[in-house]
Motif scaffolding. Sequence first.
Motif, PDB file in Angstrom:
ATOM      1  N   GLN A  11       0.856  -1.192   0.000  1.00  0.00           N
ATOM      2  CA  GLN A  11       0.000   0.000   0.000  1.00  0.00           C
ATOM      3  C   GLN A  11       0.891   1.240   0.000  1.00  0.00           C
ATOM      4  OE1 GLN A  11      -3.188   0.809   0.043  1.00  0.00           O
ATOM      5  NE2 GLN A  11      -3.459   2.602   1.281  1.00  0.00           N
ATOM      6  N   GLN A  12       0.611   2.196  -0.886  1.00  0.00           N
ATOM      7  CA  GLN A  12       1.438   3.414  -0.960  1.00  0.00           C
ATOM      8  C   GLN A  12       0.774   4.602  -0.268  1.00  0.00           C
ATOM      9  OE1 GLN A  12       4.511   3.354  -1.756  1.00  0.00           O
ATOM     10  NE2 GLN A  12       4.575   1.343  -2.678  1.00  0.00           N
ATOM     11  N   ASP A  13      -0.436   4.913  -0.648  1.00  0.00           N
ATOM     12  CA  ASP A  13      -1.160   6.027  -0.018  1.00  0.00           C
ATOM     13  C   ASP A  13      -2.629   5.677   0.063  1.00  0.00           C
ATOM     14  OD1 ASP A  13       0.552   8.262   0.691  1.00  0.00           O
ATOM     15  OD2 ASP A  13       1.051   8.341  -1.431  1.00  0.00           O
ATOM     16  N   PRO A  14      -3.340   6.064   1.085  1.00  0.00           N
ATOM     17  CA  PRO A  14      -2.867   6.707   2.310  1.00  0.00           C
ATOM     18  C   PRO A  14      -2.336   5.670   3.303  1.00  0.00           C
ATOM     19  CG  PRO A  14      -5.228   6.414   2.409  1.00  0.00           C
ATOM     20  CD  PRO A  14      -4.786   5.865   1.071  1.00  0.00           C
ATOM     21  N   ALA A  15      -1.955   6.138   4.507  1.00  0.00           N
ATOM     22  CA  ALA A  15      -1.498   5.224   5.566  1.00  0.00           C
ATOM     23  C   ALA A  15      -2.674   4.323   5.964  1.00  0.00           C
ATOM     24  CB  ALA A  15      -1.010   6.028   6.761  1.00  0.00           C
ATOM     25  N   THR A  57       5.605  11.948   5.687  1.00  0.00           N
ATOM     26  CA  THR A  57       5.029  10.594   5.668  1.00  0.00           C
ATOM     27  C   THR A  57       6.169   9.598   5.764  1.00  0.00           C
ATOM     28  OG1 THR A  57       5.058  10.544   3.253  1.00  0.00           O
ATOM     29  CG2 THR A  57       2.997  11.177   4.279  1.00  0.00           C
ATOM     30  N   ILE A  58       5.901   8.477   6.428  1.00  0.00           N
ATOM     31  CA  ILE A  58       6.927   7.437   6.606  1.00  0.00           C
ATOM     32  C   ILE A  58       6.508   6.205   5.825  1.00  0.00           C
ATOM     33  CG2 ILE A  58       8.194   6.041   8.289  1.00  0.00           C
ATOM     34  CD1 ILE A  58       7.313   8.074  10.423  1.00  0.00           C
ATOM     35  N   ASN A  59       7.428   5.675   5.056  1.00  0.00           N
ATOM     36  CA  ASN A  59       7.169   4.454   4.289  1.00  0.00           C
ATOM     37  C   ASN A  59       8.186   3.397   4.719  1.00  0.00           C
ATOM     38  OD1 ASN A  59       6.444   2.554   2.414  1.00  0.00           O
ATOM     39  ND2 ASN A  59       6.392   3.979   0.691  1.00  0.00           N
ATOM     40  N   ILE A 105      11.503   8.657   4.539  1.00  0.00           N
ATOM     41  CA  ILE A 105      10.723   9.788   5.058  1.00  0.00           C
ATOM     42  C   ILE A 105      10.528  10.758   3.901  1.00  0.00           C
ATOM     43  CG2 ILE A 105      10.615  11.680   6.729  1.00  0.00           C
ATOM     44  CD1 ILE A 105      12.473  10.035   8.536  1.00  0.00           C
ATOM     45  N   ARG A 106       9.270  11.086   3.633  1.00  0.00           N
ATOM     46  CA  ARG A 106       8.938  11.961   2.500  1.00  0.00           C
ATOM     47  C   ARG A 106       8.414  13.279   3.060  1.00  0.00           C
ATOM     48  NH1 ARG A 106       7.744  10.175  -2.817  1.00  0.00           N
ATOM     49  NH2 ARG A 106       6.198  11.402  -3.935  1.00  0.00           N
ATOM     50  N   LEU A 107       9.012  14.381   2.647  1.00  0.00           N
ATOM     51  CA  LEU A 107       8.597  15.708   3.140  1.00  0.00           C
ATOM     52  C   LEU A 107       7.994  16.503   1.986  1.00  0.00           C
ATOM     53  CD1 LEU A 107      11.742  15.055   4.439  1.00  0.00           C
ATOM     54  CD2 LEU A 107      10.844  16.782   5.986  1.00  0.00           C
ATOM     55  N   LYS A 108       6.867  17.194   2.259  1.00  0.00           N
ATOM     56  CA  LYS A 108       6.180  17.955   1.204  1.00  0.00           C
ATOM     57  C   LYS A 108       5.807  19.348   1.699  1.00  0.00           C
ATOM     58  CE  LYS A 108       2.856  14.895   0.320  1.00  0.00           C
ATOM     59  NZ  LYS A 108       1.718  14.222  -0.346  1.00  0.00           N
ATOM     60  N   ARG A 119      10.851  16.229  -0.972  1.00  0.00           N
ATOM     61  CA  ARG A 119      12.221  15.786  -0.672  1.00  0.00           C
ATOM     62  C   ARG A 119      12.139  14.500   0.133  1.00  0.00           C
ATOM     63  NH1 ARG A 119      17.316  19.477  -0.031  1.00  0.00           N
ATOM     64  NH2 ARG A 119      17.286  20.324  -2.123  1.00  0.00           N
ATOM     65  N   THR A 120      13.128  13.636  -0.049  1.00  0.00           N
ATOM     66  CA  THR A 120      13.092  12.350   0.656  1.00  0.00           C
ATOM     67  C   THR A 120      14.392  12.095   1.416  1.00  0.00           C
ATOM     68  OG1 THR A 120      13.919  11.171  -1.289  1.00  0.00           O
ATOM     69  CG2 THR A 120      11.536  11.285  -1.034  1.00  0.00           C
ATOM     70  N   ILE A 121      14.243  11.393   2.531  1.00  0.00           N
ATOM     71  CA  ILE A 121      15.397  10.935   3.318  1.00  0.00           C
ATOM     72  C   ILE A 121      15.269   9.415   3.415  1.00  0.00           C
ATOM     73  CG2 ILE A 121      16.483  10.942   5.607  1.00  0.00           C
ATOM     74  CD1 ILE A 121      15.342  13.834   5.932  1.00  0.00           C
ATOM     75  N   LEU A 122      16.322   8.699   3.067  1.00  0.00           N
ATOM     76  CA  LEU A 122      16.290   7.235   3.075  1.00  0.00           C
ATOM     77  C   LEU A 122      17.180   6.709   4.209  1.00  0.00           C
ATOM     78  CD1 LEU A 122      15.036   4.921   1.396  1.00  0.00           C
ATOM     79  CD2 LEU A 122      17.195   4.778   0.152  1.00  0.00           C
ATOM     80  N   ILE A 123      16.560   5.925   5.098  1.00  0.00           N
ATOM     81  CA  ILE A 123      17.293   5.356   6.244  1.00  0.00           C
ATOM     82  C   ILE A 123      17.463   3.862   6.008  1.00  0.00           C
ATOM     83  CG2 ILE A 123      17.272   5.016   8.754  1.00  0.00           C
ATOM     84  CD1 ILE A 123      15.354   7.491   8.839  1.00  0.00           C
ATOM     85  N   LYS A 124      18.711   3.381   6.098  1.00  0.00           N
ATOM     86  CA  LYS A 124      19.003   1.964   5.881  1.00  0.00           C
ATOM     87  C   LYS A 124      19.345   1.325   7.228  1.00  0.00           C
ATOM     88  CE  LYS A 124      20.731   2.504   1.160  1.00  0.00           C
ATOM     89  NZ  LYS A 124      21.876   2.274   0.253  1.00  0.00           N
TER      90      LYS A 124
END
Length: 813
Positions: free
Chosen positions: A409-413, A808-810, A724-727, A770-775
Motif C-alpha cells: 500500500q502506498q497512499d494513504p497510511a 510521511t513514513i514508508n 521519510i517523505r517531506l512535502k 524531498r526524501t530521506i532514506l534510512i538503511k
Amino acid sequence: MHFINVILPLNLDKTFTYSVNVEEYKFLKPGMRVTVPFGKTKVYTALVVEKHTNPPELYEAKEISQIIDEVPIVNDIQLKHWSWIASYYMCSIGEVFKSALPSGLILESETMISSSHTDADKTLATDDEFLVLEALENKSSITILEISQILNKKNVIPIIQSLLAKGLLTMQDEVQDTYKPKLVKYIKLQDAFLQAEKLQELLEILGKAKKQKEIVLSYFQLQATEKKPIPAKLLIETSGVSAAVIKSLVDKQIFEEYYINIDRVSFEKEADYEIHLSESQAIVLDSIKEKFQQFDVNLLHGVTASGKTEVYIKLIEEFLQKDKQVLFLLPEIALTTQLVQRLSAYFGNQIAVFHSKYNSNERVEVYNHVLQNSENAKVVLGVRSALFLPFSNLGLIVVDEEHEATYKQQDPAPRYHARDAAIVLAKFHNAKVLLGSATPSLESYHNAKTNKYGLIELFTRFNNVVLPEIHLIDLKDKYFRKRMDGHFSDELLERMHETLANNEQIMLFQNRRGYSPYIECTTCGHVPQCPSCDVSLTYYKYKNHLKCHYCGHSIAKPTHCHACNSLDISAKGFGTEQVELELIKLFPNKRIARMDQDTTRGKFAFEKMIDAFKNQEIDILVGTQMLAKGLDFENVTLVGILNADNLLNQPYYRAYERAYQMMVQVAGRSGRKAKKGSVVIQTYNPMHNTIQQVVHNNYVAMFNEQLYERRNFQYPPYFRLLQIRLKHRDYEKLREGSTWLYNVLKQQIAVPILGPEEPAINRIRNEYIRTILIKIPNNANLIHTKKLIKRALMSFEATSQYRSIKTTINVDY
C-alpha cells in the motif's frame, strides 16, 4: 464513574476516554462501535477497546452519543494485528481503524444544512445562494456534498458561510448510517386461503377480475415448481401482469408482502466440475503438507502454467474439511475475475470476494459473513484489504503472485505490505501461509534459502506443456535496416499474421498508457508540462487532449508550440493507445482491444474484457502490466513485449528484479495448453544480463546477481529501508526543513542515512518533495531505531517554522 477507551478513525496515535452509565458499562464490550462527540461540533464512530473506572487526568470525559452494535464487530486478534501494523509501519492506530473497516461500517458525520425558516430577506441572496435555498424547499436538509453537486463547484463553504451570516440557513451535524441491507420483496398467499376447499371461495371473491385470477393461478404454478419462497419480481414476469394488480390483491388481503435480506453477491457450484492433479502436482501437494509440519510459512516456486491454482484448491479443500477459514490473497482485481470462476465452480457459495470495485454495501455483507463464520465465507478471495476481515477461525492464507508490487500500500497510511502483514496475522491465528509465484521476490526466496521458510519447487508445466520459445529482436538493427512498421518489427508482424491465420490469439505488452508519454516542439524542444506537477503531460489521441497522470490536470492538444508558436509538434514515445491505433491499420479485419487503467474503470470492465478474450471475441489484446498478473487463456500462442528497455531503465533498486518478473510473467501467458507458444521481445539491448536471464528462464542467476548487488549497496534483504517523505509548497522552507531533520537523524542514529534528495518527480499538486532514506541493518535493534526516528520527527513537528511541512513514513520502501 465508568469509562471506556475508544479509537477514533483519525490520524491520532492514542485512545480517548468517554464516560458511560452503569447499564452501558455492563453492556459494552471491546470491539463494539459507539458514536462520540469529538471537538466542538463533530460526531464520529469510535471503537471500544477497553472498559475501566479511571477518569482521564488532562481533560474531562464527555459522554458517548449512542451505542451502535449489539455484539462486537472487531475481535481481539484484529485489534492485536492493527496494533502490530501501526507499530511496524509507523502510523497511527486511528489510520489503521479507518482503512480496516468498510466505509459502510464507519458511520459518516456529514454536516447537514437546513433552511432557517425565518423572516430573513431572501432578496439578499446571490444566484448561487438562491439555488441552495431553492433545493431546500423540496428537502428538509441537504449535505455539503449535495450542495457541491447542485452548484457544480468544489468549494462551496464560502457560499454556505455567507448564507449563515445572512440568517438564511442553520447548520447541524448528523450521523448517518451508510449501510443499507438489500431487501427483496416476496409474495405469499394469506394463511386463510391455503386449504384446498378455500380455493373455490377465492376464485368467487375475485369474480370477473381476469388479471387477478391469472396472477393467483401463476402463483400456484410457481409454488408447485419452485418449492421455495416466490419473489414479487418473478411472479410479475411469469404472469405478465403489472405490480398494481399484486398491490390490489394485497389490499384485498388475499396476498401478503414480506421482505428478505439477501446477499448482493453469490456464486453457484458446478455439479460436474472436478480437479484431477497431475503426478508432479500431487507430489508438490504432499511436499507442502510435509513442509507445514516444519515451517508455518512455505514458498511454492512453480513455473508459469505449472498448475499452482489446482494445488491451492486441493489444499484449501483439506482446510475446509477441518472447518477452518481460508484467505486467498491476490495482487490485482483483474485476477479475481478468473479465479472466482474456478474456485466457485469447485466450492460454490462458500466463496466470498472482497475488493474495492465492490460497493460499500457488498463489502459490509462479506464482512458480516466472515464475522459470523458463515458457510458463505469459508474461503475469502480478495486483494490486500481482505487482510482486515474479522477472521475467528483462520487456518490457511494463500498469497498468490507474492512478488507483486501491488501488495504494498502506498497512499494513504497504513503503508503496509499485505504479504508480510498476512504472515503476522497467520501467526496470531496459528495458521499456515503458502506464498506462490513463478518469479518469487528476492526477500522471499532468500528467506527460503536461509531456512526461514520452507521451499517447494514445481518446474514442469501442467500436462508437460513446454515453455514458450523466446525470440529477441534487436531494434537498433531493425530500424537501421528499415524493417519496422510503426513499432512492430517485420519478424513480430510475420509471427502475428501466422498466429491469426491459425485462429489463435495474441497478447501485446507495453507498459505505458495513453498515445505517447509526451509531445515535443521540433523547432525549440518545448514539452508541455503539468502546471501543478513536475511531469510532462501524456498525450491521448482518442480524446485529443494532454493529461497529467498524477493530479488529473488536462488541456486540449495544442495546435502550436506555447513557447515559440511553431506548428511542428510531434508525439514522442508510445503507449497502449498508439499501439492499438497502429494495430487497427495493420489488421483492419481483426478484433482488437486494449486493457489498461483507462479502459477498465467500470465495476465490471475487467470481467467483460477477460470474458470476451476468453470466448475468443477478441483476436489481439494490448495492455499494460495488468496482462502480467497470472491470467490464463488457452488460445494465446503469441506474446509480444514491444519495448523491454523502459522496464529496465528505472531509477529504483528493484528495477532489474521487477523487469525480470514482468517479462517472465508476460511470457508465461503464451502456450499454456496443447498449442506451443512463442514470445517476441523487442529491445535495443538484447545482450543485457536481465534479458538473457529471461530468455534462458534462469531465475537463480538473476537472484544471485541481484543479491550480490544488494549486499554491496546495502539494500534488502540485508538492510531494511525506511523512507521519510517531506512535502511543502514553499521550496526554500522544504529545503531548510529537510536538511534540519537529516542533521538531527544523523546525530541520533548510527545507521546509513541518505538525503535529503529530490526524487525524479519532485513536485506533485503544487507541493515540492524531498526524501530521506534510512538503511537499517538486519542486526540493528529495529524497535529502538524506530523510536529514535519517531522522536526526531516529533521534535521536527514541534518546531514552529517546520510545522506546516507534511511528513510521511514508508517502512520497507
